[in-house]
Enzyme design. Sequence first.
Site, PDB file in Angstrom:
ATOM      1  N   THR A 191     -11.520  25.363   6.317  1.00  0.00           N
ATOM      2  CA  THR A 191     -11.039  26.723   6.089  1.00  0.00           C
ATOM      3  C   THR A 191     -11.371  27.083   4.668  1.00  0.00           C
ATOM      4  O   THR A 191     -11.364  26.200   3.814  1.00  0.00           O
ATOM      5  CB  THR A 191      -9.498  26.716   6.237  1.00  0.00           C
ATOM      6  N   THR A 203      -6.004  23.121   3.838  1.00  0.00           N
ATOM      7  CA  THR A 203      -7.016  23.041   4.880  1.00  0.00           C
ATOM      8  C   THR A 203      -6.761  21.760   5.678  1.00  0.00           C
ATOM      9  O   THR A 203      -6.083  20.867   5.217  1.00  0.00           O
ATOM     10  CB  THR A 203      -8.436  23.055   4.271  1.00  0.00           C
ATOM     11  N   SER A 254     -16.981  27.446  10.447  1.00  0.00           N
ATOM     12  CA  SER A 254     -15.523  27.292  10.449  1.00  0.00           C
ATOM     13  C   SER A 254     -14.798  28.542   9.966  1.00  0.00           C
ATOM     14  O   SER A 254     -13.577  28.558   9.908  1.00  0.00           O
ATOM     15  CB  SER A 254     -15.127  26.105   9.568  1.00  0.00           C
ATOM     16  N   ARG A 274      -3.999  29.689  20.231  1.00  0.00           N
ATOM     17  CA  ARG A 274      -3.497  28.762  19.207  1.00  0.00           C
ATOM     18  C   ARG A 274      -3.665  29.386  17.814  1.00  0.00           C
ATOM     19  O   ARG A 274      -4.704  29.934  17.481  1.00  0.00           O
ATOM     20  CB  ARG A 274      -4.261  27.439  19.291  1.00  0.00           C
ATOM     21  N   VAL A 275      -2.623  29.285  17.018  1.00  0.00           N
ATOM     22  CA  VAL A 275      -2.670  29.759  15.637  1.00  0.00           C
ATOM     23  C   VAL A 275      -2.353  28.582  14.728  1.00  0.00           C
ATOM     24  O   VAL A 275      -1.412  27.828  14.981  1.00  0.00           O
ATOM     25  CB  VAL A 275      -1.647  30.901  15.422  1.00  0.00           C
TER      26      VAL A 275
END
Length: 336
Positions: free
Chosen positions: A196, A247, A86, A224-225
């Site tokens: 994250t 996260t 990830s 995508r952000v």
Amino acid sequence: MSDRRRFVKLSLLTSAGLLAGKGLFAKSRTGFKPAVVKGKPVVIATWDFGKAANAEAWKILEKGGRALDAVEAGVKVPEADPTNQSVGLGGRPDRDGRVTLDACIMDENSKCGSVACLEHIVHAISVARAVMEKTPHVMLVGDGALQFALECGFKKQNLLTPKSEAEWKDWLKEHKYKPVKNIENVLPGGEKNHDTIGMVAMDTNGNMSGACTTSGLSYKMHGRVGDSPIIGAGLYVDNEVGAATSTGVGEEVIRIVGSHLVVELMRQGLDPEAACKAAVERIIARNPEASKEVQVGFLALNKKGEYGAYALQDGFSYAVRSGSVEDIYHSKFHYH
Ligand code: ASP
């Protein structure tokens, strides 16, 4: 009473209430007088893998080093780990098979740097720091971020590991390239598709910094952000008050500018866990139905060295390292 007069009266009452109630606007630049615990460094990070990251950050903090250096060194650990799917190297790709990274960093002087949709560079966090320190800008994206990284001497490499590539090809068979709204429930074996590393720290001088880095939601649309590289959403540091990171499904965090909200709630007197809980409740209030289907977790640290977390769902963990603690905790959560 006219609408305007009613509005003016209400505004005056509200300001008076705030002034009387919390002592806001009292002394410092933003009206907050923190109780700083100098000399007691602490670092906290999201998820179980935050423990190894904290250990690296701690090497710097225990020697009296700067929180900024500690958080950068700390999050580089999962970035370089090919088994962590990830973050950084080995991160799961987007639906086109491209590993695109998002990262940001913020220091005690409100300086910040960020990269989004960056490909081919393992340590996105260090590129974000270079944006902060070497450019007049805060955020670089895509090709521009890569161009800048290469100019700075970062090495270009393939981030897609054979494992992540094989899993992506399996995903393609079943999902036929179609982005799925609640994608976190669809990975084979029920495995989570996101995580994250968000890390915030306070050093021996009582200065705070934070870092956040991710490969984002798996099989996202190209370009995508998420929340992670967006200052205020995935990370926020205010050296007068505290710091927060997040996260989970970034779209939900962006909608409420989550980490900034958590810090502002701490400014108003909430402790870190209560501030994280209030931010989670804001997500629920905005969209009660959708919030049942996704995970979001917030993690925060205040200037007293107190920390706390809160999540929408069960399963969010965070790691803490201080002079007296080295542990992983399970966050409290809303939906039981
Ligand atoms: N927040 C990240 C994003 O939305 C993913 C995650 O934390 O799992 O990109």
